[in-house]
Design an enzyme around this catalytic site. Sequence first.
Site, PDB file in Angstrom:
ATOM      1  N   ASN A  97      28.272  59.190  23.396  1.00 32.41           N
ATOM      2  CA  ASN A  97      28.900  58.376  22.830  1.00 32.41           C
ATOM      3  C   ASN A  97      29.622  59.126  21.528  1.00 32.41           C
ATOM      4  O   ASN A  97      30.254  58.597  20.774  1.00 32.41           O
ATOM      5  CB  ASN A  97      28.128  57.162  22.598  1.00 32.41           C
ATOM      6  CG  ASN A  97      28.412  55.640  23.552  1.00 32.41           C
ATOM      7  OD1 ASN A  97      29.424  56.012  24.817  1.00 32.41           O
ATOM      8  ND2 ASN A  97      27.794  54.899  23.723  1.00 32.41           N
ATOM      9  N   LEU A 334      20.609  55.614  30.008  1.00 30.12           N
ATOM     10  CA  LEU A 334      22.280  56.057  30.186  1.00 30.12           C
ATOM     11  C   LEU A 334      22.100  56.993  29.553  1.00 30.12           C
ATOM     12  O   LEU A 334      23.000  57.912  29.085  1.00 30.12           O
ATOM     13  CB  LEU A 334      22.911  55.288  29.851  1.00 30.12           C
ATOM     14  CG  LEU A 334      23.479  53.667  30.778  1.00 30.12           C
ATOM     15  CD1 LEU A 334      23.597  52.719  30.100  1.00 30.12           C
ATOM     16  CD2 LEU A 334      23.590  54.280  32.468  1.00 30.12           C
ATOM     17  N   HIS A 335      21.030  57.692  28.670  1.00 31.29           N
ATOM     18  CA  HIS A 335      20.877  58.895  27.181  1.00 31.29           C
ATOM     19  C   HIS A 335      21.856  58.511  26.322  1.00 31.29           C
ATOM     20  O   HIS A 335      23.091  59.818  26.308  1.00 31.29           O
ATOM     21  CB  HIS A 335      20.884  60.126  28.175  1.00 31.29           C
ATOM     22  CG  HIS A 335      19.958  60.049  29.234  1.00 31.29           C
ATOM     23  ND1 HIS A 335      18.198  59.730  28.972  1.00 31.29           N
ATOM     24  CD2 HIS A 335      19.967  59.577  30.792  1.00 31.29           C
ATOM     25  CE1 HIS A 335      17.649  59.660  30.123  1.00 31.29           C
ATOM     26  NE2 HIS A 335      18.904  59.813  30.810  1.00 31.29           N
ATOM     27  N   CYS A 336      23.109  57.152  26.246  1.00 33.80           N
ATOM     28  CA  CYS A 336      23.968  57.387  25.051  1.00 33.80           C
ATOM     29  C   CYS A 336      25.513  58.222  25.797  1.00 33.80           C
ATOM     30  O   CYS A 336      26.229  58.134  25.012  1.00 33.80           O
ATOM     31  CB  CYS A 336      24.126  57.989  24.315  1.00 33.80           C
ATOM     32  SG  CYS A 336      22.990  57.363  23.170  1.00 33.80           S
ATOM     33  N   ALA A 337      25.170  58.172  26.961  1.00 33.42           N
ATOM     34  CA  ALA A 337      26.670  58.674  27.749  1.00 33.42           C
ATOM     35  C   ALA A 337      26.864  58.157  29.221  1.00 33.42           C
ATOM     36  O   ALA A 337      27.047  58.573  30.477  1.00 33.42           O
ATOM     37  CB  ALA A 337      26.354  60.197  28.713  1.00 33.42           C
TER      38      ALA A 337
END
Length: 386
Positions: A97, A334-337
Amino acid sequence: MYLDNAATSFPKPEKVYEAVLHAMRDVGASPGRGGYRCSLEAGRIVYKARESVADFFSIRDSSRVIFTHNATGALNLALQGTLVPGDHAITTSMEHNSLLRPLYALRKKGLELTIIPVGSDGVINVEDIRRELRANTRMIAVSHVSNVCGAIQPIQEISELCHNSGALFLVDAAQSAGHVPINVELMAIDLLAVPGHKGLLGPGGTGFLYVAPHVALKPVIQGGTGTNSTAEEQPLVVPDGFETGTHNLPGIAGLQAGIEFICEVGLSAIHQRENSLLIQAEQALRNITGVVIHGPANSSMRCSVLSFTASGVDSALLAAELDHGFDIAVRAGLHCAPLAHSSMGTAPGGTLRLSPGWFTTSEEIALFSDAVVQCIDKIRNIDNNS
Ligand SMILES: Cc1ncc(COP(=O)(O)O)c(C=O)c1O
């Protein structure tokens, strides 16, 4: 046991702590803000760090290194500082993100944006990018290594594509810097965004953007630079005009010590150790019924992180069990992705990600693997009995 070095590396080398304390206790002043001795000494620390960064990434002119507070700051500066309405930018579904959100914001102001979908192995197909090139394509922006599955992207081929088409090449090196070699000259990288606090082993609040000499950058923050004070407009001089406000001197001093440590140990030794730990974890996890490792099938196409799911097991619950039951720190979700998980088939729950570092031991990976078996058994038993 800390296995979340992809978020930020921990622990840091002893010399990093010492450098931070020295900058805070013995130097104290703000660099470039005074003619007195301790300010000059602070300036020397920042200069030395800039030179170390330049050497490490084969950057010819260290003044093209702009210190930021993290990779996010570097990416925002790279994107907002170069793209204008009417430009076309290409990126991929594997991005964080930190790259996507500034692009979405620019799209609202008139940027044309293409997001290339990536296959379930997380590896970019360069032909997919080639097909989307337009006359007004101004930039191709990709991460070097996926923070979700560790896929190493074909940077060299993408770079060639960029330069044949006249587009700028922006590389997000958040998960590759300090893990694999990066040579901005050989890779013909125009803009390189790097966190100082992950693989480079520096403190939180550090990072930088490298800007190639031919790239004209606009500042995105205005303020004091310590020079040219009568000018109403922000100076365009690199790095001063882009490092507005007080520097993070302790952080930058620690970053320099982190790079020094990597040079002493050797980047290839770090890469080999981290890779062998990942392979050890992968082999153990593959023996657990229902566990799927995500990303490239071949471990040589992966680095830094390993992501997996276990059938019938919520990744967030597994991470919580590992934390509460075994004091193991790993990241779930989601690990910012978010788009990466749509590509990999792991949306909406995401994956469980482990990321060992230089200080992780093989014994710890063995304990981690045993703990995963126990936690998965526990979760499945609770589900079966309810
Ligand atoms: C691929 C990628 N890009 C960018 C970032 C943002 O880095 P920072 O936290 O230094 O802003 C991260 C952080 O995890 C990342 O993994």
